[in-house]
Design a protein around this motif. Structure first.
Motif, PDB file in Angstrom:
ATOM      1  N   HIS A  46      19.778 -28.160  26.351  1.00 54.53           N
ATOM      2  CA  HIS A  46      20.828 -28.187  25.321  1.00 54.53           C
ATOM      3  C   HIS A  46      20.226 -28.358  23.923  1.00 54.53           C
ATOM      4  O   HIS A  46      19.281 -29.121  23.749  1.00 54.53           O
ATOM      5  N   HIS A  47      20.827 -27.662  22.973  1.00 60.62           N
ATOM      6  CA  HIS A  47      20.500 -27.822  21.547  1.00 60.62           C
ATOM      7  C   HIS A  47      21.828 -28.007  20.817  1.00 60.62           C
ATOM      8  O   HIS A  47      22.418 -27.051  20.328  1.00 60.62           O
ATOM      9  N   SER A  48      22.334 -29.225  20.776  1.00 64.60           N
ATOM     10  CA  SER A  48      23.608 -29.523  20.117  1.00 64.60           C
ATOM     11  C   SER A  48      23.338 -29.768  18.639  1.00 64.60           C
ATOM     12  O   SER A  48      22.347 -30.408  18.298  1.00 64.60           O
ATOM     13  N   TRP A  49      24.228 -29.273  17.782  1.00 61.31           N
ATOM     14  CA  TRP A  49      24.004 -29.468  16.345  1.00 61.31           C
ATOM     15  C   TRP A  49      25.303 -29.643  15.580  1.00 61.31           C
ATOM     16  O   TRP A  49      26.368 -29.293  16.050  1.00 61.31           O
ATOM     17  N   GLY A  50      25.141 -30.206  14.380  1.00 56.99           N
ATOM     18  CA  GLY A  50      26.267 -30.390  13.475  1.00 56.99           C
ATOM     19  C   GLY A  50      25.809 -30.138  12.049  1.00 56.99           C
ATOM     20  O   GLY A  50      24.646 -30.345  11.713  1.00 56.99           O
ATOM     21  N   LEU A  51      26.757 -29.679  11.220  1.00 60.92           N
ATOM     22  CA  LEU A  51      26.462 -29.328   9.834  1.00 60.92           C
ATOM     23  C   LEU A  51      27.716 -29.502   8.991  1.00 60.92           C
ATOM     24  O   LEU A  51      28.784 -29.043   9.376  1.00 60.92           O
ATOM     25  N   LEU A  52      27.586 -30.174   7.856  1.00 58.27           N
ATOM     26  CA  LEU A  52      28.685 -30.292   6.893  1.00 58.27           C
ATOM     27  C   LEU A  52      28.372 -29.403   5.699  1.00 58.27           C
ATOM     28  O   LEU A  52      27.320 -29.555   5.081  1.00 58.27           O
ATOM     29  N   THR A  53      29.291 -28.468   5.389  1.00 59.15           N
ATOM     30  CA  THR A  53      29.108 -27.598   4.227  1.00 59.15           C
ATOM     31  C   THR A  53      30.351 -27.680   3.347  1.00 59.15           C
ATOM     32  O   THR A  53      31.360 -28.267   3.735  1.00 59.15           O
ATOM     33  N   ALA A  54      30.290 -27.045   2.193  1.00 62.56           N
ATOM     34  CA  ALA A  54      31.453 -26.986   1.298  1.00 62.56           C
ATOM     35  C   ALA A  54      32.620 -26.273   1.980  1.00 62.56           C
ATOM     36  O   ALA A  54      33.786 -26.552   1.692  1.00 62.56           O
ATOM     37  N   ASP A  55      32.307 -25.369   2.906  1.00 63.89           N
ATOM     38  CA  ASP A  55      33.346 -24.639   3.647  1.00 63.89           C
ATOM     39  C   ASP A  55      33.953 -25.466   4.773  1.00 63.89           C
ATOM     40  O   ASP A  55      34.916 -25.038   5.403  1.00 63.89           O
ATOM     41  N   GLY A  56      33.358 -26.620   5.057  1.00 62.19           N
ATOM     42  CA  GLY A  56      33.870 -27.482   6.118  1.00 62.19           C
ATOM     43  C   GLY A  56      32.820 -27.775   7.168  1.00 62.19           C
ATOM     44  O   GLY A  56      31.689 -27.307   7.082  1.00 62.19           O
ATOM     45  N   PRO A  57      33.194 -28.538   8.192  1.00 62.89           N
ATOM     46  CA  PRO A  57      32.247 -28.900   9.251  1.00 62.89           C
ATOM     47  C   PRO A  57      32.058 -27.762  10.257  1.00 62.89           C
ATOM     48  O   PRO A  57      32.986 -27.015  10.543  1.00 62.89           O
ATOM     49  N   VAL A  58      30.837 -27.652  10.763  1.00 67.11           N
ATOM     50  CA  VAL A  58      30.516 -26.671  11.795  1.00 67.11           C
ATOM     51  C   VAL A  58      29.692 -27.401  12.849  1.00 67.11           C
ATOM     52  O   VAL A  58      28.832 -28.217  12.521  1.00 67.11           O
ATOM     53  N   LYS A  59      29.963 -27.091  14.115  1.00 68.07           N
ATOM     54  CA  LYS A  59      29.199 -27.738  15.187  1.00 68.07           C
ATOM     55  C   LYS A  59      29.036 -26.792  16.367  1.00 68.07           C
ATOM     56  O   LYS A  59      29.753 -25.805  16.488  1.00 68.07           O
ATOM     57  N   ASN A  60      28.087 -27.118  17.224  1.00 64.98           N
ATOM     58  CA  ASN A  60      27.879 -26.384  18.463  1.00 64.98           C
ATOM     59  C   ASN A  60      27.391 -27.380  19.507  1.00 64.98           C
ATOM     60  O   ASN A  60      26.366 -28.031  19.302  1.00 64.98           O
ATOM     61  N   ASP A  61      28.134 -27.496  20.593  1.00 63.33           N
ATOM     62  CA  ASP A  61      27.765 -28.446  21.655  1.00 63.33           C
ATOM     63  C   ASP A  61      26.682 -27.899  22.578  1.00 63.33           C
ATOM     64  O   ASP A  61      26.001 -28.659  23.242  1.00 63.33           O
ATOM     65  N   ASP A  62      26.569 -26.594  22.683  1.00 65.87           N
ATOM     66  CA  ASP A  62      25.602 -25.937  23.568  1.00 65.87           C
ATOM     67  C   ASP A  62      25.640 -26.521  24.982  1.00 65.87           C
ATOM     68  O   ASP A  62      24.612 -26.852  25.559  1.00 65.87           O
ATOM     69  N   GLY A  63      26.836 -26.671  25.519  1.00 60.78           N
ATOM     70  CA  GLY A  63      26.994 -27.146  26.894  1.00 60.78           C
ATOM     71  C   GLY A  63      27.028 -28.654  27.044  1.00 60.78           C
ATOM     72  O   GLY A  63      27.310 -29.172  28.122  1.00 60.78           O
ATOM     73  N   GLU A  64      26.731 -29.379  25.996  1.00 58.49           N
ATOM     74  CA  GLU A  64      26.736 -30.852  26.027  1.00 58.49           C
ATOM     75  C   GLU A  64      28.030 -31.295  25.348  1.00 58.49           C
ATOM     76  O   GLU A  64      28.024 -31.775  24.220  1.00 58.49           O
ATOM     77  N   SER A  65      29.161 -31.096  26.036  1.00 59.88           N
ATOM     78  CA  SER A  65      30.475 -31.235  25.390  1.00 59.88           C
ATOM     79  C   SER A  65      30.647 -32.565  24.666  1.00 59.88           C
ATOM     80  O   SER A  65      30.347 -33.625  25.202  1.00 59.88           O
ATOM     81  N   GLY A  66      31.083 -32.448  23.414  1.00 57.83           N
ATOM     82  CA  GLY A  66      31.319 -33.616  22.582  1.00 57.83           C
ATOM     83  C   GLY A  66      30.144 -34.016  21.707  1.00 57.83           C
ATOM     84  O   GLY A  66      30.305 -34.771  20.749  1.00 57.83           O
ATOM     85  N   ALA A  67      28.960 -33.513  22.006  1.00 56.45           N
ATOM     86  CA  ALA A  67      27.767 -33.932  21.263  1.00 56.45           C
ATOM     87  C   ALA A  67      27.816 -33.470  19.809  1.00 56.45           C
ATOM     88  O   ALA A  67      27.427 -34.211  18.904  1.00 56.45           O
TER      89      ALA A  67
END
Length: 115
Positions: A46-67
């Motif tokens: 799994h490679h879970s990630w999160g990012l806050l930008t001016a356009d809003g939050p973006v995330k990807n759990d990559d199978g690790e739901s909730g991460a």
């Protein structure tokens, strides 16, 4: 790109955390793709990630739901924008249950302490 390997180990699962400046979801995907060029990271589960930008939050759990949401919450609390954080997990064969969220939080804390 800051990469911290072998930071957490639990019941066979191993964690790493990485991150860097990032302005968009496409940049975040490119960041993960660059990370996957490392043989060790290409083998991770799994490679879970999160990012806050001016356009809003973006995330990807990559199978690790909730991460991804855990990472986003911590970025919001820290007020860190335009910076992606990726938590990588190599699955060790045993389910960790709720402990996996604690490990994601700990990984992000370790990363933030290095900034």
């Amino acid at each position: 790109m800051l990469v911290l390997e072998n930071i957490i180990s639990d019941r066979g699962s191993k964690y790493a955390v990485s991150g860097g400046p990032c302005a968009s979801e496409d940049d975040a995907k490119a960041f993960v793709k660059e990370l996957l060029r490392r043989k060790k990271f290409a083998k991770a589960t799994h490679h879970s990630w999160g990012l806050l930008t001016a356009d809003g939050p973006v995330k990807n759990d990559d199978g690790e739901s909730g991460a991804g949401m855990v990472i986003l919450r911590m970025l919001e609390r820290e007020g860190l924008t335009d910076h992606v954080i990726v938590v990588t997990r190599w699955y060790g064969g045993k389910h960790l249950g709720g402990d996996r969220f604690r490990h994601v939080q700990d990984a992000v804390r370790i990363y933030l302490a290095e900034l």
